[in-house]
Every structure is written in C-alpha cells, then in structure tokens.
Design a protein around this motif. Structure first.
Motif, PDB file in Angstrom:
ATOM      1  N   PHE A 189     -71.940-131.035 -33.223  1.00 18.50           N
ATOM      2  CA  PHE A 189     -72.017-132.636 -33.329  1.00 18.50           C
ATOM      3  C   PHE A 189     -71.999-133.696 -32.185  1.00 18.50           C
ATOM      4  CE2 PHE A 189     -71.060-136.229 -36.049  1.00 18.50           C
ATOM      5  CZ  PHE A 189     -71.953-136.146 -36.702  1.00 18.50           C
TER       6      PHE A 189
ATOM      7  N   VAL B  83     -74.818-136.097 -30.763  1.00 17.33           N
ATOM      8  CA  VAL B  83     -74.216-138.187 -30.817  1.00 17.33           C
ATOM      9  C   VAL B  83     -74.445-138.492 -29.305  1.00 17.33           C
ATOM     10  CG1 VAL B  83     -72.607-139.035 -30.727  1.00 17.33           C
ATOM     11  CG2 VAL B  83     -72.521-137.702 -32.729  1.00 17.33           C
TER      12      VAL B  83
ATOM     13  N   ASN C 139     -73.054-134.588 -41.097  1.00 14.89           N
ATOM     14  CA  ASN C 139     -72.412-135.440 -40.641  1.00 14.89           C
ATOM     15  C   ASN C 139     -72.182-136.266 -41.769  1.00 14.89           C
ATOM     16  OD1 ASN C 139     -71.035-138.497 -40.251  1.00 14.89           O
ATOM     17  ND2 ASN C 139     -72.893-138.810 -39.959  1.00 14.89           N
TER      18      ASN C 139
ATOM     19  N   HIS D 224     -68.506-142.085 -43.345  1.00 14.36           N
ATOM     20  CA  HIS D 224     -68.915-140.796 -42.633  1.00 14.36           C
ATOM     21  C   HIS D 224     -69.077-140.918 -40.985  1.00 14.36           C
ATOM     22  CE1 HIS D 224     -72.928-142.472 -41.338  1.00 14.36           C
ATOM     23  NE2 HIS D 224     -72.996-142.633 -42.927  1.00 14.36           N
ATOM     24  N   TRP D 225     -69.497-140.442 -39.945  1.00 12.99           N
ATOM     25  CA  TRP D 225     -68.687-141.422 -38.293  1.00 12.99           C
ATOM     26  C   TRP D 225     -69.657-141.931 -38.470  1.00 12.99           C
ATOM     27  CZ3 TRP D 225     -64.958-139.830 -36.162  1.00 12.99           C
ATOM     28  CH2 TRP D 225     -64.550-138.614 -36.585  1.00 12.99           C
TER      29      TRP D 225
ATOM     30  N   PHE E  12     -76.758-140.457 -36.853  1.00  9.31           N
ATOM     31  CA  PHE E  12     -76.055-140.149 -37.656  1.00  9.31           C
ATOM     32  C   PHE E  12     -76.870-140.302 -39.624  1.00  9.31           C
ATOM     33  CE2 PHE E  12     -72.819-142.178 -35.526  1.00  9.31           C
ATOM     34  CZ  PHE E  12     -72.102-141.335 -34.997  1.00  9.31           C
TER      35      PHE E  12
ATOM     36  N   SER F 296     -78.602-136.804 -40.012  1.00  9.83           N
ATOM     37  CA  SER F 296     -77.700-135.411 -40.371  1.00  9.83           C
ATOM     38  C   SER F 296     -76.421-135.785 -40.898  1.00  9.83           C
ATOM     39  CB  SER F 296     -76.503-135.901 -39.007  1.00  9.83           C
ATOM     40  OG  SER F 296     -75.994-136.860 -38.259  1.00  9.83           O
ATOM     41  N   GLY F 297     -76.993-137.085 -42.252  1.00  8.15           N
ATOM     42  CA  GLY F 297     -76.004-137.113 -43.018  1.00  8.15           C
ATOM     43  C   GLY F 297     -76.676-137.435 -44.001  1.00  8.15           C
TER      44      GLY F 297
END
Length: 334
Positions: free
Chosen positions: A93, A97, A167, A177-178, A241, A244-245
């Motif tokens: 991950f 990023v 994510n 989330h991030w 983000f 991935s989420g």
C-alpha cells in the motif's frame, strides 16, 4: 437556493422537497446513519484536489486538468497493487501511495514543462490532457489491467478483495480511510505554507502583484513547476485512495468529475485551506443529496450538476458586484 428552486420548478418538481432532500436527508433523514460516513468518502478527494489547485490559482497558474491527474494517479497506484497481486506484504500500500502521487505529478509536469519552456497556455494543455488520460483509462480497463478472471468484462481486479492493497476504513463504518487523513494533512500543510513560509509568500505575491514578485526575486519557472507539480501530486493521491478504497477497481467510468468539481470547491473556499475544507463538505453534501433526490424525486443528474455550478456562478457574481457597480445609460460615441 432561490434560483435552484426555480430550476427544480422548471423540471416539474417541488422545490422545497428537492432542496430539503439535498441538504437535510443526508444529515438528519431516516438513513442518515449510512449517508454521514459518505460525506468523508466524497469530501476527501474534493478537498485533496482543491488544496493543490488553490496553490496554483493563488499564483495565477491555472491547472484545469486535475481530472486527468486524478485518473493517472489511480492508474499508477492500481498498477503497482495489481503487479504484486496476490502477494501479501505491508509495503504494497505505501508503494501504491508513492506511485499514485508520482502518476499525478508526472502528468501535471507536462503542461508545466511546456509552459516554462515554450510559453504554452497551461489551461488548454492541462485540459486537453484530461481526454488523453480518459483514453488511457479505457485502454487499461480493456487491456493490461483487465481482470483475467472477470469473464471478459472490462475492469481490473477488485482491490477491496486484496488486503494489502485495500484502502479500508480506519474505523469500521466511519468512512474515515487514509484518503481522509491525507486531506486533513494537506489542509494543515497548505495553511502553514501560505501563512508561515517564504514560498507561500511568493505564491501570494505572484498572484496579487506579478511585477512586485519579479522585483522581490521570485523565480517564476520554479513557482510554476512547484504549483503544477503539487496540484498534480495531490490529485494523483486522491485518485489512488479512491481506486483502492471506495471505487475498488479500475473501470472505464472510474472518473466521476472530482477534478472539475474541485475547481468549484477551491473558489467556494476562497482559496483558503480551511475554507476549502468546509466547501468540500458542502459539495460532498450536494453529491450525496443529489443521489437521494435522483432516486426519490426523479431529478436528473444533470440538474444536480447545474445546481452545483450555480454555487460558483453566484460566488463570482458576488465578487464582481462587490468590486463594480452597474450603471445604466446611453453609451457615448467618441
């Protein structure tokens, strides 16, 4: 609100019900427990992208192609994740990023380089590159990133099913989330940069008084590269983000216009980091409330987009009428 209501009346809808659905239902309606976390999910990419755009806008550097940088960040980030599939490791991950940030940055560097080297217009170049990025997205969805186990359907593997690349919510069901964390960090970074750092001073002076900036020793080439690069980097992070989420996979229709809506967010927030944070929440509310209005009231999606555009239109009208006054009379012929 008034002219939005007139728009809904013209479409044959109850204006009070429409505006109530858009602004009230997501926060206090029967299913608000589901919609409230979505405010973070929808607001995070808008704030991330708008913060990056605001740096350039303050300096008079107009990156209109954040949508393309958002797409490329998603493709670069997802590409790294899919390359490691199904290997499980903690570093997958973070690499995604970094790749997402690089993808957005390198895409923004194309109009930045052309501007500083050949004097091209960054508005046109960055905007045209959005369409190039969309073709890359379609190509990847149908080609290199296509799920080999997807029965021929376009789209990549679902990253939500790949734990090392997912994510996920940091607090289950909260929407946090991030990407939300990155958006908050970006707000703090931009505030400190613009109010406390010499570079922030250079950005503000260049936008307000270009000649004074040149006399004070501001390097315009470095400023263009920094502002374009930072806006591309943050847009790329937003795309990574998202893919991935909440989105979960690369698809032909992955991009939903966050890069363009973020322009409205930046100006609604008056190009101030805290203002952008609040404006991002407002636009996220219109996204979610608009979806509810479409399903419950039958409002077309285009009407919601027009309503969002009205926010910027009336803000610009406010600025114009603050600085100028209307004078009616006959024109004099000289």
């Amino acid at each position: 609100m008034f002219f939005g209501g007139l728009l809904f009346v013209a479409l044959g809808k109850d204006p009070v019900a429409a505006i109530r659905t858009i602004f009230y239902e997501p926060l206090f309606g029967q299913y608000a427990f589901y919609y409230r976390p979505q405010l973070l999910v929808k607001g995070a990419p808008l704030v991330l992208i708008a913060i990056g755009l605001s740096l350039g806008f303050k300096a008079g550097i107009w990156n209109i192609g954040a949508e393309g940088q958002y797409i490329m960040g998603a493709l670069f980030g997802a590409g790294v994740g899919l390359a490691f599939y199904p290997y499980e490791a903690w570093f997958v991950f973070p690499l995604m990023v970094a790749a997402g940030a690089f993808g957005g940055w390198i895409w923004a560097m194309i109009p930045a380089f052309l501007k500083v080297r050949f004097g091209t217009n960054e508005i046109l170049v960055s905007l045209m590159l959005v369409y190039v990025a969309e073709q890359f997205l379609a190509s990847m969805s149908l080609g290199l990133m296509k799920n080999p186990e997807g029965f021929g359907f376009p789209g990549s593997r679902n990253l939500q099913q790949y734990e090392s690349a997912f994510n996920a919510d940091l607090i289950e069901g909260s929407g946090m989330h991030w990407g939300v964390v990155a958006a908050l960090i970006a707000v703090i970074f931009a505030y400190v940069l613009l109010s406390k750092h010499r570079l922030g001073f250079a950005i503000r002076v260049t936008g307000e008084a270009p000649r004074a900036a040149r006399f004070s020793g501001v390097n315009p080439v470095r400023l263009v590269l920094f502002c374009m690069g930072m806006s591309g980097l943050l847009a790329g992070l937003a795309g990574m983000f998202e893919v991935s989420g909440p989105a979960g996979q690369v698809t032909i229709d992955f991009n939903v216009g966050y890069g363009f809506t973020a322009i409205i967010v930046a100006f609604l927030g008056r190009l101030h980091p805290v203002g952008i944070l609040l404006a991002g929440g407002l636009m996220a509310l219109t996204y979610i409330g608009g979806d509810i209005a479409q399903s419950q009231l039958g409002l077309p999606a285009a009407a919601i987009q027009v309503f969002q555009g009205m926010l910027l239109f009336f803000l610009l009208a406010l600025d114009m009428l603050t600085h100028y006054r209307l004078r009616f009379g006959t024109a004099e012929v000289v």
